[in-house]
Design a protein around this motif. Structure first.
Motif, PDB file in Angstrom:
ATOM      1  N   ALA A  16      -2.788  -0.526   6.065  1.00 59.05           N
ATOM      2  CA  ALA A  16      -2.514   0.232   6.350  1.00 59.05           C
ATOM      3  C   ALA A  16      -1.348   0.032   4.642  1.00 59.05           C
ATOM      4  O   ALA A  16      -0.790   1.192   4.413  1.00 59.05           O
ATOM      5  N   GLU A  17       0.013  -0.771   5.227  1.00 57.28           N
ATOM      6  CA  GLU A  17       1.025  -0.683   4.262  1.00 57.28           C
ATOM      7  C   GLU A  17       0.174  -0.678   2.880  1.00 57.28           C
ATOM      8  O   GLU A  17       0.671  -0.213   1.701  1.00 57.28           O
ATOM      9  N   LEU A  18      -1.018  -1.729   2.191  1.00 55.20           N
ATOM     10  CA  LEU A  18      -1.877  -1.184   0.891  1.00 55.20           C
ATOM     11  C   LEU A  18      -2.212  -0.214   0.594  1.00 55.20           C
ATOM     12  O   LEU A  18      -2.082   0.144  -0.630  1.00 55.20           O
ATOM     13  N   ASP A  19      -2.958   0.220   1.542  1.00 59.84           N
ATOM     14  CA  ASP A  19      -3.503   1.524   1.577  1.00 59.84           C
ATOM     15  C   ASP A  19      -2.580   2.841   1.251  1.00 59.84           C
ATOM     16  O   ASP A  19      -2.299   3.968   0.130  1.00 59.84           O
ATOM     17  N   GLU A  20      -1.743   2.586   1.811  1.00 59.53           N
ATOM     18  CA  GLU A  20      -0.304   3.964   1.664  1.00 59.53           C
ATOM     19  C   GLU A  20       0.513   3.528   0.605  1.00 59.53           C
ATOM     20  O   GLU A  20       0.621   4.565  -0.268  1.00 59.53           O
ATOM     21  N   ALA A  21       0.423   2.208  -0.264  1.00 62.58           N
ATOM     22  CA  ALA A  21       0.444   1.968  -1.792  1.00 62.58           C
ATOM     23  C   ALA A  21      -0.600   1.857  -2.173  1.00 62.58           C
ATOM     24  O   ALA A  21       0.024   2.143  -3.840  1.00 62.58           O
ATOM     25  N   GLY A  22      -1.721   2.784  -2.155  1.00 63.95           N
ATOM     26  CA  GLY A  22      -2.802   2.859  -2.721  1.00 63.95           C
ATOM     27  C   GLY A  22      -3.326   1.767  -4.127  1.00 63.95           C
ATOM     28  O   GLY A  22      -3.122   1.416  -4.508  1.00 63.95           O
ATOM     29  N   ILE A  23      -3.183   0.332  -3.734  1.00 64.41           N
ATOM     30  CA  ILE A  23      -3.216  -1.208  -4.147  1.00 64.41           C
ATOM     31  C   ILE A  23      -4.024  -0.995  -4.403  1.00 64.41           C
ATOM     32  O   ILE A  23      -5.408  -1.245  -3.526  1.00 64.41           O
ATOM     33  N   ASP A  24      -5.298  -1.510  -5.439  1.00 57.37           N
ATOM     34  CA  ASP A  24      -6.385  -1.791  -5.877  1.00 57.37           C
ATOM     35  C   ASP A  24      -6.372  -2.815  -6.186  1.00 57.37           C
ATOM     36  O   ASP A  24      -5.919  -3.199  -7.463  1.00 57.37           O
ATOM     37  N   GLU A  25      -7.610  -3.890  -5.806  1.00 55.66           N
ATOM     38  CA  GLU A  25      -6.750  -5.723  -6.444  1.00 55.66           C
ATOM     39  C   GLU A  25      -7.445  -5.666  -7.868  1.00 55.66           C
ATOM     40  O   GLU A  25      -6.452  -6.259  -9.249  1.00 55.66           O
ATOM     41  N   THR A  26      -8.084  -5.121  -8.570  1.00 53.44           N
ATOM     42  CA  THR A  26      -9.399  -5.010 -10.047  1.00 53.44           C
ATOM     43  C   THR A  26      -8.149  -4.363 -10.390  1.00 53.44           C
ATOM     44  O   THR A  26      -7.746  -4.823 -11.634  1.00 53.44           O
ATOM     45  N   GLU A  27      -7.527  -3.745 -10.225  1.00 56.69           N
ATOM     46  CA  GLU A  27      -5.696  -2.840 -10.896  1.00 56.69           C
ATOM     47  C   GLU A  27      -4.622  -3.591 -11.480  1.00 56.69           C
ATOM     48  O   GLU A  27      -3.929  -4.040 -12.178  1.00 56.69           O
ATOM     49  N   LEU A  28      -4.469  -4.486  -9.463  1.00 51.28           N
ATOM     50  CA  LEU A  28      -3.657  -5.153 -10.157  1.00 51.28           C
ATOM     51  C   LEU A  28      -4.341  -6.547 -11.091  1.00 51.28           C
ATOM     52  O   LEU A  28      -2.904  -6.467 -11.954  1.00 51.28           O
ATOM     53  N   ARG A  29      -4.623  -6.672 -10.800  1.00 46.45           N
ATOM     54  CA  ARG A  29      -5.368  -7.617 -11.944  1.00 46.45           C
ATOM     55  C   ARG A  29      -5.292  -7.588 -13.478  1.00 46.45           C
ATOM     56  O   ARG A  29      -4.549  -8.044 -14.323  1.00 46.45           O
ATOM     57  N   ASP A  30      -5.577  -6.147 -13.347  1.00 50.54           N
ATOM     58  CA  ASP A  30      -5.615  -5.449 -14.873  1.00 50.54           C
ATOM     59  C   ASP A  30      -3.737  -5.279 -15.386  1.00 50.54           C
ATOM     60  O   ASP A  30      -3.333  -6.311 -16.227  1.00 50.54           O
ATOM     61  N   GLN A  31      -3.379  -5.248 -14.343  1.00 48.41           N
ATOM     62  CA  GLN A  31      -1.803  -4.552 -14.335  1.00 48.41           C
ATOM     63  C   GLN A  31      -1.178  -5.938 -14.633  1.00 48.41           C
ATOM     64  O   GLN A  31      -0.254  -6.203 -15.767  1.00 48.41           O
ATOM     65  N   GLU A  32      -1.697  -7.257 -13.894  1.00 48.11           N
ATOM     66  CA  GLU A  32      -0.997  -8.177 -14.012  1.00 48.11           C
ATOM     67  C   GLU A  32      -0.974  -8.997 -15.361  1.00 48.11           C
ATOM     68  O   GLU A  32      -0.524  -9.884 -16.282  1.00 48.11           O
ATOM     69  N   GLU A  43      -7.550 -10.854  18.692  1.00 54.00           N
ATOM     70  CA  GLU A  43      -6.675  -8.800  18.878  1.00 54.00           C
ATOM     71  C   GLU A  43      -5.343  -8.949  17.807  1.00 54.00           C
ATOM     72  O   GLU A  43      -5.695  -8.212  17.828  1.00 54.00           O
ATOM     73  N   LEU A  44      -5.011  -9.955  18.408  1.00 59.37           N
ATOM     74  CA  LEU A  44      -2.893 -10.226  16.963  1.00 59.37           C
ATOM     75  C   LEU A  44      -3.932 -10.006  15.471  1.00 59.37           C
ATOM     76  O   LEU A  44      -3.266  -9.899  14.667  1.00 59.37           O
ATOM     77  N   LEU A  45      -5.044 -10.595  15.343  1.00 62.24           N
ATOM     78  CA  LEU A  45      -5.324 -10.731  13.546  1.00 62.24           C
ATOM     79  C   LEU A  45      -5.742  -9.678  13.517  1.00 62.24           C
ATOM     80  O   LEU A  45      -5.173  -9.122  12.326  1.00 62.24           O
ATOM     81  N   ASP A  46      -6.343  -8.376  14.433  1.00 63.97           N
ATOM     82  CA  ASP A  46      -7.252  -7.076  14.032  1.00 63.97           C
ATOM     83  C   ASP A  46      -5.902  -6.195  13.926  1.00 63.97           C
ATOM     84  O   ASP A  46      -5.707  -5.794  13.004  1.00 63.97           O
ATOM     85  N   GLN A  47      -4.628  -6.527  14.502  1.00 62.46           N
ATOM     86  CA  GLN A  47      -3.006  -6.232  14.008  1.00 62.46           C
ATOM     87  C   GLN A  47      -2.769  -6.373  13.614  1.00 62.46           C
ATOM     88  O   GLN A  47      -2.214  -4.870  12.793  1.00 62.46           O
ATOM     89  N   MET A  48      -2.862  -7.311  12.269  1.00 64.39           N
ATOM     90  CA  MET A  48      -1.754  -7.933  12.047  1.00 64.39           C
ATOM     91  C   MET A  48      -2.919  -7.032  10.440  1.00 64.39           C
ATOM     92  O   MET A  48      -1.938  -6.671   9.474  1.00 64.39           O
TER      93      MET A  48
END
Length: 633
Positions: free
Chosen positions: A244-260, A233-238
């Motif tokens: 939610a934080e990542l979704d709010e920021a619109g983060i996509d791992e593939t795009e981030l790797r390309d950006q990096e 339950e704690l892991l679910d909350q975390m």
């Protein structure tokens, strides 16, 4: 009045009111000293089109916000000065509802009348924005009750745990914003791991009309299981909070790797440019230092020469005075030498007995000779002094003549430093720092993704431990019957065929991806333009499927940029220009029953035949022609 349902009870769906559809009738923004920004809708087809940056997509986002989204998806400049949003809704049985809300979110004030820009005449009620299964004073309950879904329950996990249905579970299947309609994932799923079970259960509810009320949650009360459940339950909350934080920021791992990778290359190039500019700056600084040293040395030497000349000139004047004094002694002594010799008036000695060769005070000739020698010596010193003064004055003149050139070189170097090289170094350093900051942000986001993966791995490990344990209860799984999946897929296939979508001869529902397979290809694996049009087909197909089978559905859909492949294709395979799809798309929507409502937001204008059969609103972005945009100029 207490609007809460007694604990342990939910509204009995068997005694629910007849199902209704909802029609969106009006959206408006209000603010002190601001002209109302508003738009009206009609049953059937509504098209909002025109120039970019005129507030079209903001309308779709505002509808989503007014249907219970916690906070606005974004704020735009034109919104400044407005403090209240209004959405008017009418049920198919004629019941009106107008809801007002702060632009910052929070609860709703509602009126049981259909208001546009006018003031209310009846009493107001307050509805909470956050859904609660035991309360009736929420917007979620109000809207669910109108479409016949109040009190329904959705599965949350494999253990059969359920929660009450929220209108947000349904709204996300009706409103497709520009970001939603282009996503690679299933239109029925948000992509969030922790909500996937409930989202799929919501799709099953709409397709079958059956909820998960019959599920019985099986719990293991052993201490170890309770500890593991607490950890999960704690892991679910975390996980939920981080997701939610990542979704709010619109983060996509593939795009981030390309950006990096791109940032690494850019940083390398920028570092080289910075080193080159810094090297040039250091060279100029060194040259300027040398010139400045030469300038200081010249000025110091000139001052030193001036002081020496002044001292030597004073010395020469002393020499001159000494020569004049000695000359006077010499001349006076000469007179004494030529006088007649007499007995010494001092000692009375006769001339023959005088000691003329003694160096006494009375030896005039010796004094005269000494004066003459001293004069010669001083004159020699004066000549040497004159030569030194000439040398010093020549050196001073040379330094004085060379000084303007040194000063000019210094000014040129200073100008080059201040106007060219230093700004260049500053710009390069600023660019380097900006790239470094972007790289730090990218790596921070990647770190969050890595943390999310670790949390999920930990949760999976705990879950697997539970499954391995012999006393672990067996879970259940949400299943949409194959026959229903096939019927829904055929509904979407017919729509795509009517639209003349390329190669739509075979459409299947893939339970693994919770999405459609179109001619053997995953819907999400196509370009943005094709994903947008097939997302629209999915959403409209769901509406038609429910309507044909008399299943509850809100009755409206909002589609933002479904024809993206016409005006912004990603590539040749994503380009639908030159096909009849756009015309057929609008023919289909015009031909839909007026019991349904479709709101399309698009950049391009619809075909001419749509004007007489739908409500078309055009934003021109030209203050002199038609309507400028959603917000007044």
């Amino acid at each position: 009045m207490d609007c809460r349902i007694p604990a342990g009870r939910v509204p009995d769906k068997r005694r629910r009111k007849p199902m209704n559809h909802l029609f969106l009738r009006y959206l408006g923004y209000f603010g002190p000293q601001r002209k109302t920004a508003e738009i009206e809708f009609v049953p059937g087809l509504n098209v909002i089109c025109g120039a970019s940056e005129t507030g079209k997509s903001f309308i779709a986002e505002s509808v989503d916000f007014m249907l219970g989204r916690e906070v606005p998806e974004r704020n735009i400049t034109e919104q400044v000065g407005y403090d209240r949003v209004r959405l008017a809704i009418e049920s198919s049985d004629g019941r009106p509802l107008t809801i007002d809300r702060s632009v910052e979110g929070g609860d709703f004030v509602v009126y049981d009348e259909l208001l546009a820009g006018r003031a209310p005449t009846g009493e107001q009620r307050k509805l909470r924005w956050k859904h609660a299964g035991t309360r009736t004073d929420t917007l979620s309950f109000e809207l669910l009750d109108r479409i016949g879904y109040a009190g329904r329950r959705l599965r949350q996990n494999a253990k059969g745990k359920t929660r009450s249905l929220s209108f947000r579970d349904v709204a996300r299947l009706c409103v497709a914003t520009e970001e939603d309609i282009q996503r690679k994932g299933s239109p029925a799923m948000s992509g969030q791991f922790v909500t996937a079970t409930a989202e799929y259960a919501a799709l099953k509810l709409l397709l079958t009309g059956t909820d998960d009320s019959a599920l019985v949650s099986v719990d293991d009360d052993s201490p170890q299981r309770q500890r593991d459940d607490g950890k999960i339950e704690l892991l679910d909350q975390m996980i939920e909070e981080l997701q939610a934080e990542l979704d709010e920021a619109g983060i996509d791992e593939t795009e981030l790797r390309d950006q990096e990778e791109k940032l690494k290359n850019s940083l390398s190039l920028q570092a080289e440019a910075l080193r080159s500019a810094q090297s040039e700056l250091n060279g100029l600084l060194e040259r300027r230092g040398e010139v400045a040293t030469s300038l200081r040395s010249s000025r110091a030497r000139m001052k030193e020469i001036e002081e020496l000349v002044a001292r030597f000139t004073l010395l020469d004047s002393h020499y001159k005075t000494d020569i004049e004094r000695l000359g006077a002694i010499y001349e006076s002594g000469s007179f004494f030498v030529h006088l007649t010799v007499h007995a010494c008036s001092v000692c009375g000695a006769h001339p023959g007995e005088q000691h003329l060769d003694s160096d006494c005070d009375g030896n005039v000739e010796a004094v005269v000779n000494a004066s003459r020698a001293e004069i010669a010596k001083i004159e020699r010193l004066r000549r040497e002094l004159a030569y030194t003064l000439d040398s010093l004055r020549t050196e001073h003149r040379d330094l004085s003549e060379g000084l303007p050139g040194i000063e000019a070189d210094y000014r040129a170097l200073e100008s080059q430093l201040s106007e060219i090289v230093s700004p260049t170094v500053t710009d390069e350093r600023t660019s380097f720092n900006e790239l470094t900051a972007k790289m730090a942000a990218v790596r921070l986001s990647l770190g969050k993704l890595a943390s999310l993966a670790r949390l999920r791995e930990r949760k999976t490990a705990l879950t697997e431990e539970e499954e391995v344990a012999g006393d672990a209860p067996q879970g259940t799984k949400t299943v949409i019957p194959k026959s229903v999946q096939d019927e829904f897929a055929q509904e979407v296939q017919q729509i795509l065929s009517d639209w003349d979508y390329p190669d739509a001869s075979r459409v299947f529902f893939d339970e693994a991806s919770k999405d459609l397979l179109i001619s053997g290809k995953g819907r999400g694996s196509t370009g943005k333009g094709l994903r947008a049009i097939t997302h629209a087909a999915f959403t409209i197909g769901l509406l038609q499927f429910c309507k044909e089978r008399d299943l509850p559905h809100p009755g409206f859909v909002v589609l933002d940029s479904p024809l993206l492949a016409y005006w912004k294709p990603e590539g040749e395979d994503d380009d639908l220009r030159g096909t009849a799809l756009k015309t057929n798309f609008y023919k289909y929507l015009v031909g839909m029953s007026k019991d349904c409502q479709v709101i399309v937001v698009e950049n391009e204008h619809p075909p001419a035949f749509v004007d007489g059969q739908a409500k078309v609103t055009v934003f021109t972005k030209n203050p002199a022609v038609g309507r400028y945009g959603f917000f007044p100029v």
